[in-house]
Design a protein around this motif. Sequence first.
Motif, PDB file in Angstrom:
ATOM      1  N   THR A 236      51.401  52.352  18.488  1.00  0.00           N
ATOM      2  CA  THR A 236      51.736  52.613  17.086  1.00  0.00           C
ATOM      3  C   THR A 236      53.100  52.049  16.736  1.00  0.00           C
ATOM      4  OG1 THR A 236      50.428  54.660  17.149  1.00  0.00           O
ATOM      5  CG2 THR A 236      52.035  54.423  15.373  1.00  0.00           C
ATOM      6  N   ILE A 237      54.070  52.242  17.644  1.00  0.00           N
ATOM      7  CA  ILE A 237      55.430  51.778  17.375  1.00  0.00           C
ATOM      8  C   ILE A 237      55.490  50.251  17.345  1.00  0.00           C
ATOM      9  CG2 ILE A 237      57.814  51.815  18.179  1.00  0.00           C
ATOM     10  CD1 ILE A 237      56.755  54.472  17.097  1.00  0.00           C
ATOM     11  N   ILE A 238      54.858  49.598  18.323  1.00  0.00           N
ATOM     12  CA  ILE A 238      54.938  48.138  18.343  1.00  0.00           C
ATOM     13  C   ILE A 238      54.145  47.528  17.204  1.00  0.00           C
ATOM     14  CG2 ILE A 238      55.297  48.088  20.832  1.00  0.00           C
ATOM     15  CD1 ILE A 238      52.418  47.276  21.187  1.00  0.00           C
ATOM     16  N   GLY A 239      53.194  48.294  16.641  1.00  0.00           N
ATOM     17  CA  GLY A 239      52.487  47.795  15.468  1.00  0.00           C
ATOM     18  C   GLY A 239      53.397  47.654  14.261  1.00  0.00           C
ATOM     19  N   ILE A 240      54.461  48.449  14.218  1.00  0.00           N
ATOM     20  CA  ILE A 240      55.407  48.383  13.099  1.00  0.00           C
ATOM     21  C   ILE A 240      56.122  47.037  13.067  1.00  0.00           C
ATOM     22  CG2 ILE A 240      57.540  49.405  12.190  1.00  0.00           C
ATOM     23  CD1 ILE A 240      56.566  52.103  13.115  1.00  0.00           C
ATOM     24  N   VAL A 241      56.338  46.423  14.238  1.00  0.00           N
ATOM     25  CA  VAL A 241      57.038  45.137  14.274  1.00  0.00           C
ATOM     26  C   VAL A 241      56.074  43.960  14.187  1.00  0.00           C
ATOM     27  CG1 VAL A 241      58.956  46.109  15.581  1.00  0.00           C
ATOM     28  CG2 VAL A 241      57.045  45.066  16.812  1.00  0.00           C
ATOM     29  N   GLY A 242      54.791  44.240  13.965  1.00  0.00           N
ATOM     30  CA  GLY A 242      53.840  43.155  13.736  1.00  0.00           C
ATOM     31  C   GLY A 242      52.867  42.902  14.856  1.00  0.00           C
ATOM     32  N   ALA A 243      52.741  43.869  15.812  1.00  0.00           N
ATOM     33  CA  ALA A 243      51.845  43.671  16.949  1.00  0.00           C
ATOM     34  C   ALA A 243      50.479  44.305  16.719  1.00  0.00           C
ATOM     35  CB  ALA A 243      52.466  44.236  18.225  1.00  0.00           C
ATOM     36  N   GLY A 244      50.095  44.502  15.473  1.00  0.00           N
ATOM     37  CA  GLY A 244      48.767  44.993  15.158  1.00  0.00           C
ATOM     38  C   GLY A 244      48.640  46.496  15.223  1.00  0.00           C
ATOM     39  N   GLY A 245      47.461  46.994  14.799  1.00  0.00           N
ATOM     40  CA  GLY A 245      47.187  48.417  14.886  1.00  0.00           C
ATOM     41  C   GLY A 245      47.611  49.188  13.653  1.00  0.00           C
ATOM     42  N   ILE A 246      47.555  50.513  13.777  1.00  0.00           N
ATOM     43  CA  ILE A 246      47.843  51.382  12.653  1.00  0.00           C
ATOM     44  C   ILE A 246      49.329  51.381  12.298  1.00  0.00           C
ATOM     45  CG2 ILE A 246      48.309  53.507  13.947  1.00  0.00           C
ATOM     46  CD1 ILE A 246      46.515  54.969  11.939  1.00  0.00           C
ATOM     47  N   GLY A 247      50.164  50.891  13.202  1.00  0.00           N
ATOM     48  CA  GLY A 247      51.595  50.832  12.904  1.00  0.00           C
ATOM     49  C   GLY A 247      51.916  49.940  11.720  1.00  0.00           C
ATOM     50  N   LEU A 248      51.121  48.900  11.503  1.00  0.00           N
ATOM     51  CA  LEU A 248      51.329  48.031  10.334  1.00  0.00           C
ATOM     52  C   LEU A 248      51.147  48.813   9.038  1.00  0.00           C
ATOM     53  CD1 LEU A 248      49.513  44.758  11.449  1.00  0.00           C
ATOM     54  CD2 LEU A 248      51.960  45.062  11.092  1.00  0.00           C
ATOM     55  N   HIS A 249      50.081  49.627   8.980  1.00  0.00           N
ATOM     56  CA  HIS A 249      49.839  50.441   7.790  1.00  0.00           C
ATOM     57  C   HIS A 249      50.921  51.506   7.622  1.00  0.00           C
ATOM     58  CE1 HIS A 249      45.939  48.536   7.374  1.00  0.00           C
ATOM     59  NE2 HIS A 249      45.644  48.870   8.616  1.00  0.00           N
ATOM     60  N   LEU A 250      51.368  52.065   8.725  1.00  0.00           N
ATOM     61  CA  LEU A 250      52.426  53.075   8.657  1.00  0.00           C
ATOM     62  C   LEU A 250      53.721  52.470   8.140  1.00  0.00           C
ATOM     63  CD1 LEU A 250      53.237  56.002   9.276  1.00  0.00           C
ATOM     64  CD2 LEU A 250      53.794  55.278  11.600  1.00  0.00           C
ATOM     65  N   SER A 251      54.062  51.295   8.629  1.00  0.00           N
ATOM     66  CA  SER A 251      55.275  50.621   8.172  1.00  0.00           C
ATOM     67  C   SER A 251      55.197  50.291   6.689  1.00  0.00           C
ATOM     68  CB  SER A 251      55.488  49.342   8.990  1.00  0.00           C
ATOM     69  OG  SER A 251      56.588  48.614   8.515  1.00  0.00           O
ATOM     70  N   GLU A 252      54.039  49.824   6.248  1.00  0.00           N
ATOM     71  CA  GLU A 252      53.882  49.477   4.838  1.00  0.00           C
ATOM     72  C   GLU A 252      53.967  50.711   3.952  1.00  0.00           C
ATOM     73  OE1 GLU A 252      50.552  47.421   1.865  1.00  0.00           O
ATOM     74  OE2 GLU A 252      50.222  47.496   4.034  1.00  0.00           O
ATOM     75  N   ALA A 253      53.370  51.820   4.398  1.00  0.00           N
ATOM     76  CA  ALA A 253      53.415  53.047   3.606  1.00  0.00           C
ATOM     77  C   ALA A 253      54.841  53.582   3.488  1.00  0.00           C
ATOM     78  CB  ALA A 253      52.503  54.098   4.239  1.00  0.00           C
ATOM     79  N   ILE A 254      55.622  53.479   4.560  1.00  0.00           N
ATOM     80  CA  ILE A 254      57.024  53.922   4.497  1.00  0.00           C
ATOM     81  C   ILE A 254      57.829  53.005   3.579  1.00  0.00           C
ATOM     82  CG2 ILE A 254      59.128  54.214   5.856  1.00  0.00           C
ATOM     83  CD1 ILE A 254      57.381  55.027   8.219  1.00  0.00           C
ATOM     84  N   ARG A 255      57.562  51.704   3.670  1.00  0.00           N
ATOM     85  CA  ARG A 255      58.314  50.742   2.862  1.00  0.00           C
ATOM     86  C   ARG A 255      58.042  50.926   1.365  1.00  0.00           C
ATOM     87  NH1 ARG A 255      57.045  45.884   0.895  1.00  0.00           N
ATOM     88  NH2 ARG A 255      55.054  45.906   2.005  1.00  0.00           N
ATOM     89  N   THR A 256      56.808  51.277   1.023  1.00  0.00           N
ATOM     90  CA  THR A 256      56.440  51.460  -0.391  1.00  0.00           C
ATOM     91  C   THR A 256      56.570  52.913  -0.846  1.00  0.00           C
ATOM     92  OG1 THR A 256      54.107  51.708   0.255  1.00  0.00           O
ATOM     93  CG2 THR A 256      54.875  49.495  -0.363  1.00  0.00           C
ATOM     94  N   LEU A 257      57.143  53.779   0.018  1.00  0.00           N
ATOM     95  CA  LEU A 257      57.395  55.194  -0.317  1.00  0.00           C
ATOM     96  C   LEU A 257      56.112  55.952  -0.625  1.00  0.00           C
ATOM     97  CD1 LEU A 257      60.580  54.792  -2.567  1.00  0.00           C
ATOM     98  CD2 LEU A 257      60.431  55.056  -0.088  1.00  0.00           C
ATOM     99  N   GLU A 258      55.016  55.600   0.035  1.00  0.00           N
ATOM    100  CA  GLU A 258      53.754  56.330  -0.108  1.00  0.00           C
ATOM    101  C   GLU A 258      53.727  57.446   0.937  1.00  0.00           C
ATOM    102  OE1 GLU A 258      51.534  55.983  -2.360  1.00  0.00           O
ATOM    103  OE2 GLU A 258      52.095  54.080  -3.287  1.00  0.00           O
TER     104      GLU A 258
END
Length: 295
Positions: A236-258
Motif C-alpha cells: 500500500t505504501i509503495i503504491g503511493i509513490v507509483g508502484a501500483g495497487g490501492i496506494g495510488l487511489h489512496l494518494s489521489e484521495a488525500i491529494r484531492t481532500l476526499e
Amino acid sequence: MSDTRRIRAALGPAALANRRALEKKYPDIFEGSRRNRVLTVAIVVTLTALLLYAFVRLEFSLAKIGGGIGQLIHFVTLMFPPSPGTWPRFHLFLDGLGETLAIAFLGTLAAAILAFPIGFLAAKNVVPARLFQLGTRRFLDTVRGVDTLIWALIWINVVGLGPFAGVLAIMTSDFGAFGKLFSEAIEAVDRKPIEGVTASGGSNLARIRFGILPQILPVIAGQVLYYFESNTRSATIIGIVGAGGIGLHLSEAIRTLEWQQVSFLVLMILVAVAIIDQISARVRFAIIGERRLET
C-alpha cells in the motif's frame, strides 16, 4: 519495641559482620555486583539524557500536540461516514486492492524462492569457508539495509511506473531479510539427525535433504506467511509513490481532500489485512501444529 524490631536489632550487627566476612572471602563477587549496579545506573542516566536531548533537538512540544488535536479531530469528522463515492469508483478500489494483494504475494514468494538457497550459503554449519559465509551475510545485510520504499523508487526508475516495480521492490527488500532468517533457522537445527544421516553413509546433499530440511521447513513457512501479511501493508505504501495497487487511489484521495474516500480505503486495507492474518494463522497451525500449554 515490637518483637520484629527486637529481632532485627539483635541480628543487625551479626548480619553486618557476616557480610563483611563474605566480602573479604569473595571480593570478586561483591566487586562485580557493585560494577553491575554502577553500569546499570550509568546506562539509565545516559538513555534518559539522550531522550531529553532528542526531545529538544526534534523540537518536541506539548503545545504543538495540544494545538494539533483539534485539527486531527476535524479531519476525523470529515472522514465519516466512509464512502467510495460512485459505484464505478468502488470497482476501481476493489481492483486496486486485488493488485496490492497480488504485489505482496508475488514479491514475497519470489523473495522466498531466491533466498532459500542463499540461506544455506550464509549458514555456518553448512558452508565451512568462513570468508565466503561472512561475505554472503554482508551482502544480505546490504540488501535488507535499504527500505522497501527506497527500492520502489529505484525500480520505478528502472522498469517504469506500475505493479511490476512494486513486486520487484518487495522481492528485493525481503530477499535480504529472508536470507538472514533462513540462515539463522539452519544454524539452529538439531545436529543429531544430521549426524545420523552421516553415520549411515549419507552425502552432503542427503544431510541437507533428510537432516536439515524437515526441521527448517515449518519455520520458513511461518516466516513467509508473516511477511506476506506485513507486505500487504508495505504494498500500500509503495503504491503511493507509483508502484501500483490501492496506494495510488489512496494518494489521489488525500491529494484531492476526499476524506470519506480516504477512510473507506483505509477500512478496505484493514479488513484485507485482518482476513490475511486469520488465513495465515490457520495455515501456520496446519504446517507446524497448534501447540497447547500442558497443565
